[in-house]
Design an enzyme around this catalytic site. Structure first.
Site: not given
Length: 488
Positions: A171, A258
């Protein structure tokens, strides 16, 4: 319509309830059978009680069954939904705790980085067991909808090695679009159209239209910097927007782990995060949030059960993809969403074997991806770094090759920014020994790892991280919720 939906990991109580009510918002799905399965009988009993209450209160013919026998739950299922967390919070705590000893400070640790890679090692053997059962006992051609992280690795393994029709669902795009619509002053998120593409948790809003008008970088930067809340909570995300030219789907905390630039030193971490909520960069934030949520549910179960007696309101149907995909496949009402599938040329400048997240349309003929998308070069470069880590991680999980696993961790962007190869080798040994019960593919490697650890020479640190908060008690959570009510 009558068909069977199996939910694996249905003990994820809140999320299972959301999927269930979303699906029952589709008028044709009232006669559907839901088969719940989980390792925890206790959790199954709680979620079944809640779903039975929903069915009874809404006077529906829907069938709900629950069993710890996964294979029985999958028998004849047309759709299989997975929301499992292999190893539970116990293993997850090690995903955060052990890397911290080596200076690696994660906010979530469920996608890549040291924690996400080990999470994948635990999940992939189980995912392949799911796929075997789907092939053997589910309805022929059954579709596997994976919600479990690490999304790309799990979906990669299910498609490449499990040989099951699989789509990964998240989502992040919806939440990012809601933010953008808000800062641009839209009355509703529906006023915003977007093309968002990349890989899961590193997807990029490469085209934005507000009521048909194209939104450029400068306008978006100005809108975020002017927002009284997001300008503080999303500092890192806004910085990436300024440098890359496009906004990332992922939260401030998730995005920070990340990349190799923002969490490499404690002073840098505190500069870029916000402690108003876990998702903005707190050390081990999602672990704390998950622990508190579990404790809260256990304590407040009677209230959750009571709330299940309310009528289902289709206007409150969530933007989670699952119910909309099933509706499109079964009724041919077309649905547009962003899906995790094998690339195969959909994104021109990412590898063909990668699991990408990109726009697609669903109808009776399946999920039809929009092909020919080219990412901005900086976005592609960042994605490729993660894809290389994901590929090695999947292959290590399949083969049980501990050396390949260590190389995967070594090549992780944040790990590489913080740790030396010697530190990585020792850290991975420590993690596989701590999690041995969930890593059957490494059984033969565990004794040698223990032997190496007995002679370990790398010094570690006793460190809670740059921005750690303690798990709050039930009384503290109650007091905070009451304070929020009073403020409103």
């Amino acid at each position: 319509m009558s068909f069977k939906i199996a939910i694996i990991g249905a003990g994820s109580v809140g999320f299972t309830k959301k999927l269930f009510t979303d699906i029952l918002c589709v008028p044709e799905f009232k006669d559907v059978e839901f088969a719940l399965t989980d390792l925890s009988q206790h959790n199954l009993e709680m979620i079944k009680a809640i779903l039975d209450k929903i069915v009874e209160s809404n006077r529906l013919p829907t069938t709900v069954t629950a069993t710890t026998d996964r294979r029985k739950a999958l028998e004849g299922a047309r759709y299989v939904i997975s929301c499992v967390r292999v190893g539970g919070l116990e293993a997850y705590a090690d995903d955060i705790r052990i890397p911290l000893k080596y200076g690696i400070d994660q906010c979530v640790g469920d996608t890549i980085c040291a924690g996400g890679i080990l999470y994948g090692q635990r999940n992939i053997p189980v995912i392949l067991d799911f796929c075997k059962d789907i092939r053997e006992v589910a309805e022929p051609g059954a579709k596997f909808l994976n919600y479990a992280n690490p999304m790309a690795m799990n979906t990669w393994a299910a498609i490449e090695y499990g040989k099951v029709d699989t789509v990964g669902l998240c989502h992040g795009v919806q939440h990012g679009a809601e933010q953008i619509a808000e800062v641009l002053g839209a009355k509703s998120p529906k006023e915003l159209d977007c093309i968002c593409s990349g890989i899961n948790h590193q997807t990029w809003f490469i085209d934005l239209r507000l009521n048909g008008r194209k939104i450029g970088k400068d306008e978006l930067v100005a809108a975020f910097e002017a927002h009284p809340v997001y300008s503080q909570q999303e500092k890192l995300r806004i910085d990436v927007l300024k440098r890359f030219g496009v906004y990332s789907t992922e939260s401030n905390g998730h995005l920070s782990e990340y990349l190799p630039w923002y969490r490499k030193r404690p002073d840098e971490i505190t500069k870029w995060i916000d402690m108003s909520d876990w998702i903005h960069g707190e050390t081990g934030g999602y672990l704390r949030h998950s622990t508190e949520t579990r404790n809260w549910f256990e304590t407040e179960f009677p209230q959750f059960l009571e709330s299940a007696s309310k009528p289902i309101d289709p206007s409150r149907r969530s933007n989670e993809h699952a119910s909309h995909i099933l509706e499109a496949l079964e009724t041919n009402r077309v649905y547009r969403g962003h899906f995790n599938v094998k690339n195969n040329g959909v994104i021109t400048n990412l590898p063909a074997d990668a699991i990408i997240e990109s726009p697609g349309f669903v109808d009776r003929f399946g999920i039809n991806m929009v092909s020919g998308i080219t990412l901005p070069e900086a976005c592609a470069a960042t994605c490729i770094s993660s894809i290389n880590v994901q590929r090695m991680s999947v292959h290590a999980a399949i083969s049980g090759d501990v050396d390949l696993l260590k190389l995967a961790v070594l090549h992780d962007p944040l790990v590489g920014a913080v740790s030396t190869p010697e530190e990585v080798w020792q850290m991975v040994d420590e993690m596989i020994v701590a999690q041995a019960r969930w890593l059957p593919q490494y059984a033969d490697a565990i004794p040698a790892a223990k032997e190496r650890l007995s002679k370990a020479s790398v010094k570690t640190r006793d460190w809670a991280g740059a921005a750690r908060r303690n798990v709050r008690s039930i009384d503290e959570l109650r007091a905070e919720k009451e304070a929020l009510k009073q403020a409103v």
